[in-house]
Design a protein around this motif. Structure first.
Motif, mmCIF file in Angstrom:
data_model
loop_
_atom_site.group_PDB
_atom_site.id
_atom_site.type_symbol
_atom_site.label_atom_id
_atom_site.label_comp_id
_atom_site.label_asym_id
_atom_site.label_seq_id
_atom_site.Cartn_x
_atom_site.Cartn_y
_atom_site.Cartn_z
ATOM 1 N N VAL A 133 -2.765 -15.486 1.570
ATOM 2 C CA VAL A 133 -3.597 -15.666 2.778
ATOM 3 C C VAL A 133 -4.156 -14.314 3.216
ATOM 4 O O VAL A 133 -5.345 -14.182 3.527
ATOM 5 C CB VAL A 133 -2.775 -16.308 3.919
ATOM 6 N N ALA A 134 -3.293 -13.304 3.223
ATOM 7 C CA ALA A 134 -3.720 -11.961 3.650
ATOM 8 C C ALA A 134 -4.771 -11.398 2.695
ATOM 9 O O ALA A 134 -5.749 -10.777 3.132
ATOM 10 C CB ALA A 134 -2.517 -11.031 3.725
ATOM 11 N N TYR A 135 -4.594 -11.632 1.394
ATOM 12 C CA TYR A 135 -5.576 -11.147 0.417
ATOM 13 C C TYR A 135 -6.944 -11.801 0.658
ATOM 14 O O TYR A 135 -7.975 -11.138 0.600
ATOM 15 C CB TYR A 135 -5.129 -11.486 -1.015
ATOM 16 N N ARG A 136 -6.914 -13.110 0.945
ATOM 17 C CA ARG A 136 -8.183 -13.830 1.151
ATOM 18 C C ARG A 136 -8.934 -13.258 2.348
ATOM 19 O O ARG A 136 -10.165 -13.138 2.334
ATOM 20 C CB ARG A 136 -7.888 -15.330 1.325
ATOM 21 N N LYS A 137 -8.186 -12.896 3.401
ATOM 22 C CA LYS A 137 -8.814 -12.345 4.613
ATOM 23 C C LYS A 137 -9.474 -10.992 4.356
ATOM 24 O O LYS A 137 -10.375 -10.587 5.083
ATOM 25 C CB LYS A 137 -7.774 -12.209 5.733
ATOM 26 N N LEU A 138 -9.019 -10.299 3.312
ATOM 27 C CA LEU A 138 -9.601 -8.986 2.984
ATOM 28 C C LEU A 138 -10.978 -9.118 2.333
ATOM 29 O O LEU A 138 -11.681 -8.131 2.155
ATOM 30 C CB LEU A 138 -8.701 -8.233 1.996
ATOM 31 N N GLY A 139 -11.331 -10.345 1.921
ATOM 32 C CA GLY A 139 -12.593 -10.523 1.190
ATOM 33 C C GLY A 139 -12.374 -10.732 -0.297
ATOM 34 O O GLY A 139 -13.326 -10.926 -1.053
ATOM 35 N N ILE A 140 -11.101 -10.669 -0.753
ATOM 36 C CA ILE A 140 -10.813 -11.016 -2.154
ATOM 37 C C ILE A 140 -11.081 -12.512 -2.281
ATOM 38 O O ILE A 140 -10.513 -13.314 -1.534
ATOM 39 C CB ILE A 140 -9.353 -10.660 -2.516
ATOM 40 N N ASN A 141 -11.996 -12.912 -3.177
ATOM 41 C CA ASN A 141 -12.424 -14.318 -3.202
ATOM 42 C C ASN A 141 -12.149 -15.020 -4.529
ATOM 43 O O ASN A 141 -12.611 -16.132 -4.753
ATOM 44 C CB ASN A 141 -13.914 -14.436 -2.817
ATOM 45 N N ARG A 142 -11.389 -14.356 -5.399
ATOM 46 C CA ARG A 142 -11.040 -14.983 -6.676
ATOM 47 C C ARG A 142 -9.676 -14.455 -7.106
ATOM 48 O O ARG A 142 -9.431 -13.251 -7.038
ATOM 49 C CB ARG A 142 -12.105 -14.668 -7.724
ATOM 50 N N LEU A 143 -8.789 -15.349 -7.539
ATOM 51 C CA LEU A 143 -7.487 -14.949 -8.078
ATOM 52 C C LEU A 143 -7.445 -15.268 -9.560
ATOM 53 O O LEU A 143 -8.051 -16.236 -10.023
ATOM 54 C CB LEU A 143 -6.343 -15.707 -7.390
ATOM 55 N N SER A 144 -6.713 -14.436 -10.313
ATOM 56 C CA SER A 144 -6.430 -14.731 -11.707
ATOM 57 C C SER A 144 -4.910 -14.736 -11.838
ATOM 58 O O SER A 144 -4.271 -13.687 -11.711
ATOM 59 C CB SER A 144 -7.048 -13.666 -12.623
ATOM 60 N N ILE A 145 -4.347 -15.934 -12.016
ATOM 61 C CA ILE A 145 -2.886 -16.104 -11.954
ATOM 62 C C ILE A 145 -2.311 -16.151 -13.364
ATOM 63 O O ILE A 145 -2.686 -16.999 -14.176
ATOM 64 C CB ILE A 145 -2.516 -17.370 -11.157
ATOM 65 N N GLY A 146 -1.389 -15.236 -13.655
ATOM 66 C CA GLY A 146 -0.813 -15.106 -14.994
ATOM 67 C C GLY A 146 0.310 -16.099 -15.227
ATOM 68 O O GLY A 146 1.478 -15.811 -14.966
ATOM 69 N N ILE A 147 -0.035 -17.273 -15.735
ATOM 70 C CA ILE A 147 0.955 -18.346 -15.957
ATOM 71 C C ILE A 147 1.624 -18.193 -17.328
ATOM 72 O O ILE A 147 2.830 -18.175 -17.447
ATOM 73 C CB ILE A 147 0.265 -19.742 -15.889
ATOM 74 N N GLN A 148 0.787 -18.127 -18.388
ATOM 75 C CA GLN A 148 1.165 -18.038 -19.813
ATOM 76 C C GLN A 148 1.768 -19.324 -20.355
ATOM 77 O O GLN A 148 1.402 -19.778 -21.422
ATOM 78 C CB GLN A 148 2.089 -16.840 -20.105
ATOM 79 N N SER A 149 2.720 -19.929 -19.637
ATOM 80 C CA SER A 149 3.258 -21.233 -20.041
ATOM 81 C C SER A 149 3.938 -21.855 -18.825
ATOM 82 O O SER A 149 4.304 -21.148 -17.888
ATOM 83 C CB SER A 149 4.268 -21.074 -21.181
ATOM 84 N N PHE A 150 4.091 -23.181 -18.858
ATOM 85 C CA PHE A 150 4.832 -23.865 -17.788
ATOM 86 C C PHE A 150 6.244 -24.224 -18.247
ATOM 87 O O PHE A 150 7.018 -24.777 -17.476
ATOM 88 C CB PHE A 150 4.092 -25.148 -17.370
ATOM 89 N N GLN A 151 6.569 -23.946 -19.518
ATOM 90 C CA GLN A 151 7.839 -24.393 -20.093
ATOM 91 C C GLN A 151 8.865 -23.252 -20.067
ATOM 92 O O GLN A 151 8.595 -22.160 -20.566
ATOM 93 C CB GLN A 151 7.601 -24.887 -21.524
ATOM 94 N N GLN A 152 10.028 -23.567 -19.510
ATOM 95 C CA GLN A 152 11.033 -22.533 -19.258
ATOM 96 C C GLN A 152 11.416 -21.762 -20.526
ATOM 97 O O GLN A 152 11.493 -20.540 -20.518
ATOM 98 C CB GLN A 152 12.280 -23.171 -18.627
ATOM 99 N N GLN A 153 11.628 -22.495 -21.609
ATOM 100 C CA GLN A 153 12.046 -21.853 -22.864
ATOM 101 C C GLN A 153 10.978 -20.859 -23.342
ATOM 102 O O GLN A 153 11.281 -19.760 -23.803
ATOM 103 C CB GLN A 153 12.280 -22.946 -23.917
ATOM 104 N N LYS A 154 9.715 -21.264 -23.186
ATOM 105 C CA LYS A 154 8.612 -20.396 -23.636
ATOM 106 C C LYS A 154 8.478 -19.180 -22.705
ATOM 107 O O LYS A 154 8.235 -18.064 -23.159
ATOM 108 C CB LYS A 154 7.282 -21.180 -23.662
#
Length: 401
Positions: A133-154
């Motif tokens: 929320v705080a980042y959005r208020k700064l004017g940052i308007n795009r996030l790139s979220i490092g997921i890589q996988s949703f599976q715990q083992q991976k």
């Protein structure tokens, strides 16, 4: 913080073999900001990232970034920034206060385009989510979220410190914080990964409805833990099946592939990346950051900054580790190494506009690439064929002088 700028620290090379035409217009200008710290270094990562100490030197690093930018300003006077990208490391380890002071300092030095795209790389851990929320208020308007996988083992095999539930929550919280534009980073070809595993990850990502998905194959890079202790990766046939089925799945859900590993909803490609691939200009500040700047007289100069954070923060050392002016001979490869990654390539006119060299100078190599089926026969565009995209290195070799 005042850093010396001794000429002896610069490596200047590649003088042009003959004068280039002055550039008719300068390309769009972007800013890349490197924040080099991570909670933990991943075993596959060959980026300039370093394990963070319990207390990050936020204040000192922001001071250094602005001083670094000050030294580059003379080369971009009168231009505006069309996009900013915070990369790393894990930029979301920095507080909103620190990033806010940095963005304010940047804007005081260079005007922002009215529709500027500002992207921040973030990790899905709950610690960072609270800051969205705080980042959005700064004017940052795009996030790139490092997921890589949703599976715990991976995730464990990749040395990631978040779990699949946190990854799912991160996307929801990004949207709740007001980010209507965000990317999910996903890997395939993971240790012991089957076709079903890979497609399951992709389906989960698509379900979260990001505007952009970066989907790329795990590669073993030198100077990484995986390079020295290689995990067992899927067979080539499985990798090929994953690639084909994954691309079909993304296309079926409205994610158009516009670059080797980038897929976007209509109108949502990453503007920062598009500028990079189309040989636009970018200032690079921060430890190990690279930059590329065009000058009206036709010179095109690549720069790179001091790599180790402790050296970058040392007032006795120069921010800039080196620079290199691109020669005429290097220009075809340098331009096409970027442009041909785009699935649609670029308009042919962009080559003379961005390099100062005539399009005819590519003619011989281009004809050879077309005859070998690696490049499309289309006078108005420079674009690889599907086969050319698969064998990009072979295609680019044809443009090496």
């Amino acid at each position: 913080m005042t850093h010396s700028h001794p000429a002896s620290s610069l490596i200047i090379g590649g003088a042009a073999s003959s004068p280039r035409a002055p550039l008719p217009t300068l390309p769009p200008l972007a800013l890349y900001i490197h924040i080099p710290w991570c909670v933990r270094k991943c075993p596959y990562c060959d980026f300039n990232s370093h394990t963070a100490s319990p207390v990050l030197p936020e204040e000192e690093y922001v001071d250094a970034l602005l001083a670094d930018l000050d030294q580059d300003l003379h080369a971009v006077y009168g231009r505006e920034i069309s996009s900013i990208f915070f990369g790393g490391g894990t930029p979301s380890l920095f507080s909103a206060e620190a990033l806010g002071r940095l963005l304010k300092g940047v804007e005081q030095r260079i005007p922002f385009a009215h529709d500027i795209e500002i992207t921040l790389e973030a990790n899905p851990g709950t610690f960072e989510q609270e800051k969205f929320v705080a980042y959005r208020k700064l004017g940052i308007n795009r996030l790139s979220i490092g997921i890589q996988s949703f599976q715990q083992q991976k995730l464990e095999a990749l040395g990631r410190i978040h779990n699949g539930d946190e990854a799912v929550r991160a996307a929801g919280m990004a949207r709740q914080a007001g980010f209507d534009n965000f990317n999910l980073d996903l890997m395939h070809g993971l240790p012991d990964q089957s076709l079903d595993d890979a497609l399951s990850d992709l389906r989960q990502a698509i379900e979260l409805k990001p505007t952009h998905i970066s989907w790329y194959q795990l590669t073993l890079e030198p100077n990484t833990v995986f390079w020295n202790q290689p995990p067992v990766l899927p067979e080539d046939d499985t990798l090929w099946d994953i690639q084909e089925a994954g691309q079909a799945l993304l296309a079926a859900h409205g994610y158009a592939q516009y670059e080797v590993s980038a897929y976007a909803q209509p109108g949502r490609p990453a503007r920062h990346n598009l500028n990079y691939w189309s040989f636009g200009d970018f200032i690079g500040i921060g430890a190990g950051a690279h930059g590329k700047l065009s000058h009206p007289d036709g010179r095109i100069v690549r720069t790179w900054k001091t790599r180790l954070p402790k050296d970058y923060l040392n007032p006795a050392k120069s921010f800039q580790a080196g620079e290199k002016a691109l020669s005429n001979d290097e220009m075809p490869f340098e331009f096409l190494m970027n442009a041909l990654r785009l699935t649609a390539g670029v308009e042919s006119r962009l080559y003379p506009e961005r390099t100062g060299l005539p399009l005819e100078s590519l003619a011989e190599h281009r004809r050879e690439a077309e005859q070998s089926g690696l490049m499309q026969v289309e006078p108005s565009r420079l674009a690889a064929t599907e086969r050319g995209q698969l064998f990009l290195n072979d295609l680019l070799q044809k443009f090496l002088s």
